[in-house]
Design a protein around this motif. Structure first.
Motif, PDB file in Angstrom:
ATOM      1  N   ASP A 113     -38.095  16.542  21.365  1.00 34.54           N
ATOM      2  CA  ASP A 113     -37.965  15.994  20.482  1.00 34.54           C
ATOM      3  C   ASP A 113     -36.620  16.475  19.640  1.00 34.54           C
ATOM      4  O   ASP A 113     -36.094  17.363  19.645  1.00 34.54           O
ATOM      5  CB  ASP A 113     -39.316  16.226  19.465  1.00 34.54           C
ATOM      6  CG  ASP A 113     -40.417  15.597  20.234  1.00 34.54           C
ATOM      7  OD1 ASP A 113     -40.208  15.002  20.604  1.00 34.54           O
ATOM      8  OD2 ASP A 113     -41.242  15.763  19.282  1.00 34.54           O
ATOM      9  N   ILE A 114     -36.507  15.382  18.701  1.00 36.39           N
ATOM     10  CA  ILE A 114     -34.692  15.648  17.619  1.00 36.39           C
ATOM     11  C   ILE A 114     -35.857  15.435  16.696  1.00 36.39           C
ATOM     12  O   ILE A 114     -36.241  15.245  15.794  1.00 36.39           O
ATOM     13  CB  ILE A 114     -34.040  14.499  17.750  1.00 36.39           C
ATOM     14  CG1 ILE A 114     -33.725  14.219  19.268  1.00 36.39           C
ATOM     15  CG2 ILE A 114     -32.860  14.858  16.854  1.00 36.39           C
ATOM     16  CD1 ILE A 114     -33.149  15.069  19.703  1.00 36.39           C
ATOM     17  N   ALA A 115     -35.512  17.072  15.759  1.00 32.50           N
ATOM     18  CA  ALA A 115     -36.032  16.752  14.494  1.00 32.50           C
ATOM     19  C   ALA A 115     -34.250  17.683  13.406  1.00 32.50           C
ATOM     20  O   ALA A 115     -33.266  17.199  13.498  1.00 32.50           O
ATOM     21  CB  ALA A 115     -36.529  19.132  14.577  1.00 32.50           C
ATOM     22  N   VAL A 116     -34.858  16.682  12.326  1.00 34.22           N
ATOM     23  CA  VAL A 116     -34.070  16.013  11.710  1.00 34.22           C
ATOM     24  C   VAL A 116     -34.215  17.008  10.333  1.00 34.22           C
ATOM     25  O   VAL A 116     -34.929  17.332   9.864  1.00 34.22           O
ATOM     26  CB  VAL A 116     -33.579  14.861  10.830  1.00 34.22           C
ATOM     27  CG1 VAL A 116     -32.435  14.639   9.596  1.00 34.22           C
ATOM     28  CG2 VAL A 116     -32.985  13.879  11.830  1.00 34.22           C
ATOM     29  N   VAL A 117     -32.673  18.282  10.293  1.00 31.93           N
ATOM     30  CA  VAL A 117     -33.033  18.947   8.584  1.00 31.93           C
ATOM     31  C   VAL A 117     -32.418  18.581   7.827  1.00 31.93           C
ATOM     32  O   VAL A 117     -30.926  18.700   7.837  1.00 31.93           O
ATOM     33  CB  VAL A 117     -32.919  21.046   9.396  1.00 31.93           C
ATOM     34  CG1 VAL A 117     -32.681  21.342   7.967  1.00 31.93           C
ATOM     35  CG2 VAL A 117     -33.410  21.032  10.868  1.00 31.93           C
ATOM     36  N   ASN A 118     -33.107  18.030   6.514  1.00 32.01           N
ATOM     37  CA  ASN A 118     -31.951  18.443   5.497  1.00 32.01           C
ATOM     38  C   ASN A 118     -31.121  19.500   4.597  1.00 32.01           C
ATOM     39  O   ASN A 118     -31.697  20.344   4.409  1.00 32.01           O
ATOM     40  CB  ASN A 118     -32.613  17.805   4.830  1.00 32.01           C
ATOM     41  CG  ASN A 118     -33.320  15.718   4.811  1.00 32.01           C
ATOM     42  OD1 ASN A 118     -32.266  14.971   5.426  1.00 32.01           O
ATOM     43  ND2 ASN A 118     -34.374  15.601   4.735  1.00 32.01           N
ATOM     44  N   THR A 119     -29.747  19.416   4.965  1.00 36.42           N
ATOM     45  CA  THR A 119     -29.177  20.794   4.726  1.00 36.42           C
ATOM     46  C   THR A 119     -28.394  19.820   3.154  1.00 36.42           C
ATOM     47  O   THR A 119     -28.304  18.512   2.920  1.00 36.42           O
ATOM     48  CB  THR A 119     -28.373  21.372   5.686  1.00 36.42           C
ATOM     49  OG1 THR A 119     -26.948  20.282   5.345  1.00 36.42           O
ATOM     50  CG2 THR A 119     -28.716  21.727   6.721  1.00 36.42           C
ATOM     51  N   PRO A 120     -27.720  21.349   2.307  1.00 36.26           N
ATOM     52  CA  PRO A 120     -27.273  20.566   1.229  1.00 36.26           C
ATOM     53  C   PRO A 120     -25.822  19.726   2.116  1.00 36.26           C
ATOM     54  O   PRO A 120     -25.419  18.792   0.659  1.00 36.26           O
ATOM     55  CB  PRO A 120     -26.607  21.690   1.288  1.00 36.26           C
ATOM     56  CG  PRO A 120     -27.660  22.398   0.727  1.00 36.26           C
ATOM     57  CD  PRO A 120     -27.662  22.483   2.313  1.00 36.26           C
ATOM     58  N   SER A 121     -24.973  20.134   2.910  1.00 35.94           N
ATOM     59  CA  SER A 121     -23.867  18.958   3.302  1.00 35.94           C
ATOM     60  C   SER A 121     -24.244  18.075   4.105  1.00 35.94           C
ATOM     61  O   SER A 121     -23.134  17.510   5.149  1.00 35.94           O
ATOM     62  CB  SER A 121     -23.551  20.471   4.160  1.00 35.94           C
ATOM     63  OG  SER A 121     -23.823  21.139   4.743  1.00 35.94           O
ATOM     64  N   GLY A 122     -25.806  17.585   3.999  1.00 33.07           N
ATOM     65  CA  GLY A 122     -26.074  16.440   4.991  1.00 33.07           C
ATOM     66  C   GLY A 122     -27.393  16.338   5.850  1.00 33.07           C
ATOM     67  O   GLY A 122     -27.935  17.822   6.139  1.00 33.07           O
ATOM     68  N   ALA A 123     -27.505  15.672   6.661  1.00 28.44           N
ATOM     69  CA  ALA A 123     -28.468  16.350   7.830  1.00 28.44           C
ATOM     70  C   ALA A 123     -28.264  15.929   9.308  1.00 28.44           C
ATOM     71  O   ALA A 123     -27.054  15.998   9.673  1.00 28.44           O
ATOM     72  CB  ALA A 123     -29.521  14.558   7.657  1.00 28.44           C
ATOM     73  N   VAL A 124     -28.869  17.198   9.431  1.00 28.74           N
ATOM     74  CA  VAL A 124     -28.324  17.973  10.837  1.00 28.74           C
ATOM     75  C   VAL A 124     -29.123  18.084  11.978  1.00 28.74           C
ATOM     76  O   VAL A 124     -30.894  18.218  11.319  1.00 28.74           O
ATOM     77  CB  VAL A 124     -28.453  19.072  10.791  1.00 28.74           C
ATOM     78  CG1 VAL A 124     -27.962  20.164  11.605  1.00 28.74           C
ATOM     79  CG2 VAL A 124     -27.139  19.871   9.300  1.00 28.74           C
ATOM     80  N   GLU A 125     -29.151  17.930  13.045  1.00 31.62           N
ATOM     81  CA  GLU A 125     -29.665  16.991  14.120  1.00 31.62           C
ATOM     82  C   GLU A 125     -30.290  18.090  15.164  1.00 31.62           C
ATOM     83  O   GLU A 125     -28.826  18.737  15.434  1.00 31.62           O
ATOM     84  CB  GLU A 125     -29.786  15.919  14.856  1.00 31.62           C
ATOM     85  CG  GLU A 125     -29.714  14.562  13.623  1.00 31.62           C
ATOM     86  CD  GLU A 125     -29.557  13.571  14.680  1.00 31.62           C
ATOM     87  OE1 GLU A 125     -28.686  12.677  15.615  1.00 31.62           O
ATOM     88  OE2 GLU A 125     -30.327  12.300  14.335  1.00 31.62           O
ATOM     89  N   TYR A 126     -30.926  18.563  15.323  1.00 30.78           N
ATOM     90  CA  TYR A 126     -31.759  19.365  16.915  1.00 30.78           C
ATOM     91  C   TYR A 126     -32.566  18.627  17.794  1.00 30.78           C
ATOM     92  O   TYR A 126     -33.120  18.572  16.846  1.00 30.78           O
ATOM     93  CB  TYR A 126     -32.064  21.294  15.623  1.00 30.78           C
ATOM     94  CG  TYR A 126     -31.428  21.561  15.099  1.00 30.78           C
ATOM     95  CD1 TYR A 126     -30.481  22.721  14.937  1.00 30.78           C
ATOM     96  CD2 TYR A 126     -31.130  21.717  13.566  1.00 30.78           C
ATOM     97  CE1 TYR A 126     -29.984  22.843  14.559  1.00 30.78           C
ATOM     98  CE2 TYR A 126     -30.355  21.905  13.003  1.00 30.78           C
ATOM     99  CZ  TYR A 126     -29.571  23.413  13.230  1.00 30.78           C
ATOM    100  OH  TYR A 126     -29.436  24.157  12.491  1.00 30.78           O
ATOM    101  N   GLU A 127     -32.169  19.361  18.225  1.00 33.68           N
ATOM    102  CA  GLU A 127     -33.017  19.012  19.824  1.00 33.68           C
ATOM    103  C   GLU A 127     -33.979  20.203  20.105  1.00 33.68           C
ATOM    104  O   GLU A 127     -33.276  21.424  20.271  1.00 33.68           O
ATOM    105  CB  GLU A 127     -32.320  18.639  21.172  1.00 33.68           C
ATOM    106  CG  GLU A 127     -32.849  18.435  22.364  1.00 33.68           C
ATOM    107  CD  GLU A 127     -32.570  17.877  23.534  1.00 33.68           C
ATOM    108  OE1 GLU A 127     -33.853  17.824  24.670  1.00 33.68           O
ATOM    109  OE2 GLU A 127     -31.987  17.836  23.965  1.00 33.68           O
TER     110      GLU A 127
END
Length: 158
Positions: free
Chosen positions: A137-151
């Motif tokens: 799955d892909i997880a989207v982490v919202n960070t101060p600099s925007g969304a980051v996607e991790y597999e």
């Protein structure tokens, strides 16, 4: 009363600290107070005041640990059948989708979190994005600099 999730290792570390505080540090500070009292005038006795302050810290920490352990819901992830799903206590290897960098985290309780040891709180943004997802799955982490996607590369019960 809300139960607080904690790994077996986290609960064991608190029990070990509690035993040290009760059986080693508490008696030592009581002895130090007794010795400082023998030196006479307590108003200007720095050793006495330092020992009393330390005693207050020790007693406060004992109460804090006992409270945490009484609220702890100890979860032994090794006793849970691996399903490839990210749950509390699992060790998760994730791959940053933009630069292919890889990082492994163990999801633990708030008190156990230590980024240097790659242990992240279940309440952290990364853990919240990973919980419930599965390998691949892909997880989207919202960070101060925007969304980051991790597999999610792997989920281990170790």
């Amino acid at each position: 009363m809300n139960r607080v999730p904690m790994t077996v290792e986290g609960a064991e570390a608190l029990r070990t600290e509690l035993e040290d505080l009760k059986k080693v540090q508490r008696p030592a500070v009581v002895q130090a107070i007794a010795e400082a009292r023998e030196h006479g005038d307590l108003k200007e006795n720095a050793e006495y005041h330092a020992a009393r302050e330390k005693q207050g810290f020790i007693e406060g920490r004992i109460q804090e640990i006992e409270a945490k352990l009484s609220l702890a819901q100890v979860i032994d992830v090794k006793a849970i059948e691996p399903s490839g799903k990210v749950i509390f206590g699992t060790t998760v290897t994730i791959i940053h989708m933009e630069d292919d960098s890889e990082v492994t985290y163990k999801i633990v309780g708030d008190d156990e979190a230590d980024v240097k040891q790659k242990k992240i709180s279940v309440n952290s943004p990364i853990a919240r994005a990973l919980i419930g997802k599965e390998e691949g799955d892909i997880a989207v982490v919202n960070t101060p600099s925007g969304a980051v996607e991790y597999e999610i590369d792997s989920v281990e019960h170790i």
